[in-house]
Design a protein around this motif. Structure first.
Motif, PDB file in Angstrom:
ATOM      1  N   MET A 123       0.819  -1.209   0.000  1.00 33.21           N
ATOM      2  CA  MET A 123       0.000   0.000   0.000  1.00 33.21           C
ATOM      3  C   MET A 123       0.854   1.260   0.000  1.00 33.21           C
ATOM      4  N   SER A 124       2.091   1.139   0.481  1.00 28.96           N
ATOM      5  CA  SER A 124       2.962   2.317   0.471  1.00 28.96           C
ATOM      6  C   SER A 124       3.248   2.780  -0.948  1.00 28.96           C
ATOM      7  N   VAL A 125       3.195   1.855  -1.907  1.00 28.94           N
ATOM      8  CA  VAL A 125       3.407   2.224  -3.307  1.00 28.94           C
ATOM      9  C   VAL A 125       2.378   3.259  -3.747  1.00 28.94           C
ATOM     10  N   PHE A 126       1.155   3.121  -3.245  1.00 30.47           N
ATOM     11  CA  PHE A 126       0.079   4.011  -3.670  1.00 30.47           C
ATOM     12  C   PHE A 126      -0.146   5.180  -2.714  1.00 30.47           C
ATOM     13  N   LEU A 127       0.180   4.991  -1.447  1.00 32.90           N
ATOM     14  CA  LEU A 127      -0.192   5.995  -0.448  1.00 32.90           C
ATOM     15  C   LEU A 127       0.940   6.920  -0.037  1.00 32.90           C
ATOM     16  N   MET A 128       2.192   6.605  -0.412  1.00 33.07           N
ATOM     17  CA  MET A 128       3.285   7.454   0.056  1.00 33.07           C
ATOM     18  C   MET A 128       3.301   8.807  -0.647  1.00 33.07           C
ATOM     19  N   ALA A 129       2.759   8.892  -1.849  1.00 31.90           N
ATOM     20  CA  ALA A 129       2.698  10.198  -2.525  1.00 31.90           C
ATOM     21  C   ALA A 129       1.810  11.183  -1.756  1.00 31.90           C
ATOM     22  N   PRO A 130       0.575  10.798  -1.365  1.00 34.92           N
ATOM     23  CA  PRO A 130      -0.198  11.730  -0.534  1.00 34.92           C
ATOM     24  C   PRO A 130       0.432  11.987   0.828  1.00 34.92           C
ATOM     25  N   LEU A 190      -2.787  19.980   3.356  1.00 36.79           N
ATOM     26  CA  LEU A 190      -3.904  19.041   3.410  1.00 36.79           C
ATOM     27  C   LEU A 190      -4.709  19.072   2.115  1.00 36.79           C
ATOM     28  N   ALA A 191      -4.852  20.264   1.552  1.00 32.72           N
ATOM     29  CA  ALA A 191      -5.567  20.373   0.276  1.00 32.72           C
ATOM     30  C   ALA A 191      -4.815  19.641  -0.830  1.00 32.72           C
ATOM     31  N   VAL A 192      -3.489  19.822  -0.860  1.00 35.11           N
ATOM     32  CA  VAL A 192      -2.689  19.139  -1.876  1.00 35.11           C
ATOM     33  C   VAL A 192      -2.695  17.632  -1.631  1.00 35.11           C
ATOM     34  N   MET A 193      -2.624  17.221  -0.362  1.00 31.47           N
ATOM     35  CA  MET A 193      -2.674  15.798  -0.052  1.00 31.47           C
ATOM     36  C   MET A 193      -3.981  15.187  -0.543  1.00 31.47           C
ATOM     37  N   GLY A 194      -5.077  15.911  -0.358  1.00 33.05           N
ATOM     38  CA  GLY A 194      -6.359  15.428  -0.860  1.00 33.05           C
ATOM     39  C   GLY A 194      -6.357  15.294  -2.372  1.00 33.05           C
ATOM     40  N   ALA A 195      -5.742  16.267  -3.051  1.00 37.14           N
ATOM     41  CA  ALA A 195      -5.676  16.211  -4.514  1.00 37.14           C
ATOM     42  C   ALA A 195      -4.820  15.034  -4.978  1.00 37.14           C
ATOM     43  N   VAL A 196      -3.683  14.821  -4.312  1.00 36.68           N
ATOM     44  CA  VAL A 196      -2.809  13.695  -4.672  1.00 36.68           C
ATOM     45  C   VAL A 196      -3.518  12.370  -4.416  1.00 36.68           C
ATOM     46  N   LEU A 197      -4.228  12.290  -3.301  1.00 37.43           N
ATOM     47  CA  LEU A 197      -4.972  11.068  -2.988  1.00 37.43           C
ATOM     48  C   LEU A 197      -6.061  10.819  -4.026  1.00 37.43           C
ATOM     49  N   LEU A 236       8.135   9.100  -8.306  1.00 36.27           N
ATOM     50  CA  LEU A 236       8.684   7.785  -8.667  1.00 36.27           C
ATOM     51  C   LEU A 236       9.322   7.112  -7.455  1.00 36.27           C
ATOM     52  N   LEU A 237      10.137   7.866  -6.730  1.00 34.77           N
ATOM     53  CA  LEU A 237      10.794   7.300  -5.549  1.00 34.77           C
ATOM     54  C   LEU A 237       9.776   6.917  -4.480  1.00 34.77           C
ATOM     55  N   ALA A 238       8.661   7.630  -4.448  1.00 37.75           N
ATOM     56  CA  ALA A 238       7.627   7.347  -3.445  1.00 37.75           C
ATOM     57  C   ALA A 238       6.949   6.008  -3.673  1.00 37.75           C
ATOM     58  N   THR A 239       7.146   5.406  -4.841  1.00 38.70           N
ATOM     59  CA  THR A 239       6.537   4.105  -5.124  1.00 38.70           C
ATOM     60  C   THR A 239       7.534   2.956  -4.951  1.00 38.70           C
ATOM     61  N   VAL A 240       8.701   3.244  -4.398  1.00 32.87           N
ATOM     62  CA  VAL A 240       9.690   2.188  -4.124  1.00 32.87           C
ATOM     63  C   VAL A 240       9.547   1.774  -2.660  1.00 32.87           C
ATOM     64  N   PRO A 241       9.053   0.566  -2.388  1.00 33.59           N
ATOM     65  CA  PRO A 241       8.833   0.162  -0.991  1.00 33.59           C
ATOM     66  C   PRO A 241      10.100   0.285  -0.148  1.00 33.59           C
ATOM     67  N   PHE A 242       9.902   0.652   1.106  1.00 28.02           N
ATOM     68  CA  PHE A 242      10.949   0.812   2.125  1.00 28.02           C
ATOM     69  C   PHE A 242      11.798   2.066   1.888  1.00 28.02           C
ATOM     70  N   LEU A 243      12.295   2.254   0.668  1.00 27.69           N
ATOM     71  CA  LEU A 243      13.028   3.484   0.376  1.00 27.69           C
ATOM     72  C   LEU A 243      12.115   4.696   0.491  1.00 27.69           C
ATOM     73  N   ASN A 244      10.824   4.484   0.208  1.00 27.86           N
ATOM     74  CA  ASN A 244       9.922   5.632   0.129  1.00 27.86           C
ATOM     75  C   ASN A 244       9.643   6.306   1.469  1.00 27.86           C
TER      76      ASN A 244
END
Length: 234
Positions: free
Chosen positions: A78-85, A125-132, A199-207
């Protein structure tokens, strides 16, 4: 070349004793934010998803049981999808501390003024909502968009993250109007760096280090751009 310069300086800063303590707190905050988002996602699946999912060759899977026993397994997935927000939300909570630490070391003669916590938090928070939202839309549309879904995910999230972190770094030194002008001037560079962060935010553990890297990197991006002839004229 200001994007590679900013990123390399940021990576070199992470192990510095002056910054490492702030980095450790930042990573901890990232994990807390991610855990909260994961809990919310699991709650939504339980509340709105089917009770039983039937898969070929596997048979029936009881969703509630799978989520209960598999939450730790789901953590890196799930970190692959959720670390960006999470990265977007991090900007308003902790980027200010990292920016100050970076400026104390590298740019002591151009210390910026602190951004009000409430102002930065609400915007983040507004940007996080948009990214999510982008993340969810991308997941839903993947069967229809195919490879274009990845371009949508990284492109839009890169733009959102680049805009947010550059603004957080610039507002310590510039007025609101000058910050908007800088965003326009550095649109390509900020978006490119934002895409790298996404891109880096979708690398597990490194993210888990990515929110910290973004905050430090965009602080350098602002100062490196300001040191160029075009930046000095602007």
């Amino acid at each position: 070349m200001i994007v590679p310069t900013a990123l390399f300086r940021a990576m070199g800063d992470l192990p510095r004793p002056r910054i490492f303590g702030v980095v450790a707190l930042g990573v901890l905050l990232s994990l807390v934010l991610f855990a909260l988002l994961q809990a919310a996602a699991i709650w939504a699946i339980r509340a709105f998803g089917p009770d039983v999912l039937t898969l070929p060759l596997i048979g029936d899977i009881h969703i509630n049981g799978a989520l209960s026993w598999g939450s730790l397994i789901l953590f890196p997935i799930m970190s692959v999808f959720l670390m960006a927000p999470v990265t977007a939300g991090f900007a308003g909570l902790f980027a200010e501390h990292l920016a100050k630490a970076v400026e104390d070391i590298h740019y002591p003669g151009v210390q910026g003024k602190s951004v009000r916590f409430r102002e930065g938090l609400l915007e983040s928070l507004a940007v996080m909502g948009a990214v999510l939202l982008v993340t969810l839309v991308t997941l839903v549309m993947t069967p229809f968009l195919g490879p274009l879904a990845s371009l949508l995910f990284y492109g839009l999230n890169g733009w959102l993250l680049g805009r947010e972190f550059l603004q957080m770094a610039a507002r310590r030194h510039l007025s609101a109007n000058d910050t908007r002008a800088l965003r326009k001037r550095l649109f390509k560079q900020a978006t490119a760096m934002g895409v790298i962060i996404a891109l880096l935010a979708t690398v597990p553990f490194l993210n888990v280090f990515v929110p910290v890297l973004a905050a430090v990197g965009f602080t350098h991006l602002y100062h490196v751009s300001a040191s160029t002839p075009q930046g000095r004229r602007g």
